[in-house]
Each structure stands twice: as C-alpha cells, then as structure tokens.
Design an enzyme around this catalytic site. Structure first.
Site, PDB file in Angstrom:
ATOM      1  CG  ASP A  11     -17.499   2.857  10.189  1.00  0.00           C
ATOM      2  OD1 ASP A  11     -17.071   3.405   9.502  1.00  0.00           O
ATOM      3  OD2 ASP A  11     -17.479   1.593  10.537  1.00  0.00           O
ATOM      4  CE  LYS A  33     -13.239   1.510   7.658  1.00  0.00           C
ATOM      5  NZ  LYS A  33     -14.195   1.989   6.617  1.00  0.00           N
ATOM      6  CG  ASP A  60     -12.342   2.159   3.186  1.00  0.00           C
ATOM      7  OD1 ASP A  60     -11.955   1.717   2.139  1.00  0.00           O
ATOM      8  OD2 ASP A  60     -13.183   1.474   4.044  1.00  0.00           O
ATOM      9  CE  LYS A  62     -14.597  -0.455   0.141  1.00  0.00           C
ATOM     10  NZ  LYS A  62     -14.767   0.310   1.385  1.00  0.00           N
ATOM     11  CG  ASP A  65     -13.660   7.753 -12.968  1.00  0.00           C
ATOM     12  OD1 ASP A  65     -13.724   7.573 -14.010  1.00  0.00           O
ATOM     13  OD2 ASP A  65     -14.572   8.449 -12.100  1.00  0.00           O
ATOM     14  CB  ILE A  66     -11.165   6.497 -16.806  1.00  0.00           C
ATOM     15  CG1 ILE A  66     -11.185   8.104 -16.687  1.00  0.00           C
ATOM     16  CG2 ILE A  66     -12.157   5.982 -17.656  1.00  0.00           C
ATOM     17  CD1 ILE A  66     -11.086   8.968 -17.977  1.00  0.00           C
ATOM     18  CG  ASN A  68      -6.094  11.798 -16.520  1.00  0.00           C
ATOM     19  OD1 ASN A  68      -5.150  12.080 -15.987  1.00  0.00           O
ATOM     20  ND2 ASN A  68      -6.921  12.779 -16.841  1.00  0.00           N
ATOM     21  CB  THR A 124     -16.118  -9.162   2.253  1.00  0.00           C
ATOM     22  OG1 THR A 124     -16.426  -7.884   2.751  1.00  0.00           O
ATOM     23  CG2 THR A 124     -14.448  -9.359   2.041  1.00  0.00           C
ATOM     24  NE  ARG A 215     -20.657  -2.738  13.476  1.00  0.00           N
ATOM     25  CZ  ARG A 215     -21.374  -3.187  12.355  1.00  0.00           C
ATOM     26  NH1 ARG A 215     -22.681  -3.213  12.323  1.00  0.00           N
ATOM     27  NH2 ARG A 215     -20.626  -3.890  11.341  1.00  0.00           N
TER      28      ARG A 215
HETATM   29  O1  C5P Z   1     -17.945  -2.402  12.839  1.00  0.00           O
HETATM   30  P1  C5P Z   1     -16.934  -3.313  12.118  1.00  0.00           P
HETATM   31  O2  C5P Z   1     -15.863  -3.934  12.985  1.00  0.00           O
HETATM   32  O3  C5P Z   1     -17.943  -4.489  11.479  1.00  0.00           O
HETATM   33  O4  C5P Z   1     -16.638  -2.204  10.911  1.00  0.00           O
HETATM   34  C1  C5P Z   1     -15.870  -2.807   9.958  1.00  0.00           C
HETATM   35  C2  C5P Z   1     -15.229  -1.704   9.110  1.00  0.00           C
HETATM   36  O5  C5P Z   1     -14.889  -2.159   8.003  1.00  0.00           O
HETATM   37  C3  C5P Z   1     -16.501  -0.712   8.532  1.00  0.00           C
HETATM   38  O6  C5P Z   1     -16.257   0.598   8.469  1.00  0.00           O
HETATM   39  C4  C5P Z   1     -16.934  -1.200   7.267  1.00  0.00           C
HETATM   40  O7  C5P Z   1     -17.446  -0.412   6.268  1.00  0.00           O
HETATM   41  C5  C5P Z   1     -15.600  -1.724   6.681  1.00  0.00           C
HETATM   42  N1  C5P Z   1     -15.486  -2.722   5.852  1.00  0.00           N
HETATM   43  C6  C5P Z   1     -16.044  -4.045   6.263  1.00  0.00           C
HETATM   44  N2  C5P Z   1     -16.052  -4.895   5.047  1.00  0.00           N
HETATM   45  C7  C5P Z   1     -15.342  -4.878   3.984  1.00  0.00           C
HETATM   46  C8  C5P Z   1     -15.074  -3.302   3.690  1.00  0.00           C
HETATM   47  C9  C5P Z   1     -15.031  -2.502   4.543  1.00  0.00           C
HETATM   48  O8  C5P Z   1     -16.607  -4.201   7.246  1.00  0.00           O
HETATM   49  N3  C5P Z   1     -15.378  -5.683   3.168  1.00  0.00           N
END
Ligand code: C5P
Length: 238
Positions: A11, A33, A60, A62, A65-66, A68, A124, A215
């Site tokens: 990140d 990631k 990652d 995400k 879109d349509i 195609n 989430t 983190r």
């Molecule tokens: O620092 P931390 O362990 O919280 O990071 C989790 C990673 O997973 C980050 O890249 C965050 O954007 C991603 N993520 C998340 N919750 C989601 C989807 C992705 O924390 N529902």
C-alpha cells in the site's frame, strides 16, 4: 520459508518504497498485492519488477464494467504477468462468466498458466445503512453467500471476503474455492482503521486460503521479523 498463503499488501505510491520492503522481506514473502494506489501511480512496471524478483502478484484492481470491457481489461492485466486478478461480483453473472472465459482462452492462446480470477462480493466497508440505502433487501451476509455462489457458477476461482464470512462461504461453495481475506491482525497488533479483525490462525481455520496483510508487516519496525512471526502462526494451521 515463504508460504503462498501470505500475501503482503504494497500500500504505497512510490516504487522506492516497494523495492525497500520487498528487499527487506527477501525470501520470507513470495506473494504481493498491488492495489489501485500503487498501480495508478507507478503503472505496469511494478508488476514487471515483482515478477523479475520471482514474486507472485495479486493485482487488486476490482474491475466493474460491461462484460466486453471487463473481459478486455482483465486480459490486458493478465498479459502483464499477474498471478491473481479480481472483478466485482455485482457486475453480474454474464460479466463474470464472459471475463473468466475470455481470460482462459487468452491464456491458452498465449501458452501461459491462467491466473486466478476472484470476485469481490460486498465491500466489507459497506454497513447495513449503506446497504439499505442502495435499495438492497437481503441481509449483507446472505448477499455475500449468494454472490459467492454466483461467482463459482460463472467459473471464477474464489472470492475476496472478510474472514468473518469465510466459514459461511466455505460451506456454500465447497472445498475447491479460494477465499482471500484482508482485515487480519496478529494478537496484540494495532487494529488501525479495520473494525472487525481476525488473527491469521483463526482466518485459516475458518476456511481462508490466503491472507492479505498490510500494516502489520509494512509498518512494523522490523518487517521481516513481523512476517516471520505471522508465518510461524500460520504454520500451525495446515
Ligand atoms: O493494512 P491492512 O492489513 O489493514 O491492509 C489490508 C489490505 O487489504 C489493504 O490493501 C486494503 O485496501 C485491503 N482490503 C481491505 N478490506 C477489504 C478489501 C481490501 O482491507 N474489504
């Protein structure tokens, strides 16, 4: 040493931070990631660089879109060498099925191993108020399971989900289905802005196949030591 079930989140928005962390972690982490912040900032070179270091890459981004356009986007990302990619299940069955089929066909044409394609079910971060505001009638948990089953039917390999939903998804989608979970915190670690956290061992025993951890590793005083401690805990759940 490395355990492919651990995916360390990069990140960052600068390549030098990526190089510093990946070098510091060395052989302890083999899967990273790359999310929107990093990819939109440094571009495809980050994927190329990680692949040159022999690392697997979960891209990652995400896509939503349509059919195609989503399928074309996933094929372009696949050509960069990503190991795993994702799309939103709320794009619908046709979008997921078209994307999975085009990705498989393109990998075959290129003669490369097909990446894994997983779906985001319900973000989430969405709470019940957000959910009802969007006109949704089902409970969030019910919707997560329904979208996970739809993703499986469309030919996807798994889902990204909260570890708290892992057991339900495992029950609904069977053994051969990836459940990739963020929101992981080893015992005693700062929870930061995550509100519902689960330990690495708990997530794995509830059915997660891969853990995305940011983190607790990259912000640690000694990232390698932090990764090794997490790996030690993961080792207990095989
Ligand atoms: O620092 P931390 O362990 O919280 O990071 C989790 C990673 O997973 C980050 O890249 C965050 O954007 C991603 N993520 C998340 N919750 C989601 C989807 C992705 O924390 N529902």
């Amino acid at each position: 040493m490395a355990d492919e079930r651990l995916i360390a989140a990069l990140d960052f928005h600068r390549m030098e931070d990526v190089e510093r962390l990946v070098t510091a972690l060395g052989d302890s982490v083999s899967y990273y990631k790359v999310g929107m912040e990093l990819f939109y900032s440094v571009g495809a070179q980050v994927v190329t660089w990680l692949r040159q270091q022999g690392k697997d890459v979960f891209l990652d981004l995400k896509l939503h879109d349509i059919p195609n356009t989503a399928a074309g986007g996933i094929c372009s990302l696949m050509r960069l060498g990503a190991t795993m990619l994702n799309i939103h299940a709320s794009g619908g069955y046709t979008m997921m099925k078209t994307t999975a089929e085009r990705m498989h066909a393109e990998a075959e044409k290129m003669g490369i191993p097909c990446p894994k394609l997983i779906a985001v079910t319900v973000l989430t971060s969405i709470n019940q108020d957000d959910w009802e505001g969007m006109g949704q009638a089902l409970q969030i948990k019910g919707a997560v399971v329904r979208l996970a089953k739809l993703a499986k039917k469309a030919g996807l390999d798994g889902v990204v989900a909260s570890a708290q939903e892992a057991a339900l998804i495992r029950e609904a989608c069977g053994e051969d289905f990836l459940i990739v979970t963020p929101g992981i915190r080893p015992a005693g670690c700062d929870v930061n802005d995550q509100s519902r956290v689960v330990t690495p061992a708990r997530a794995l025993s509830d059915g997660a196949t891969q853990l995305v951890i940011g983190r607790p590793i990259y912000a640690a005083v000694d990232p390698k030591h932090a990764a090794l401690q997490i790996l030690e805990e993961m080792e207990k759940v095989k």
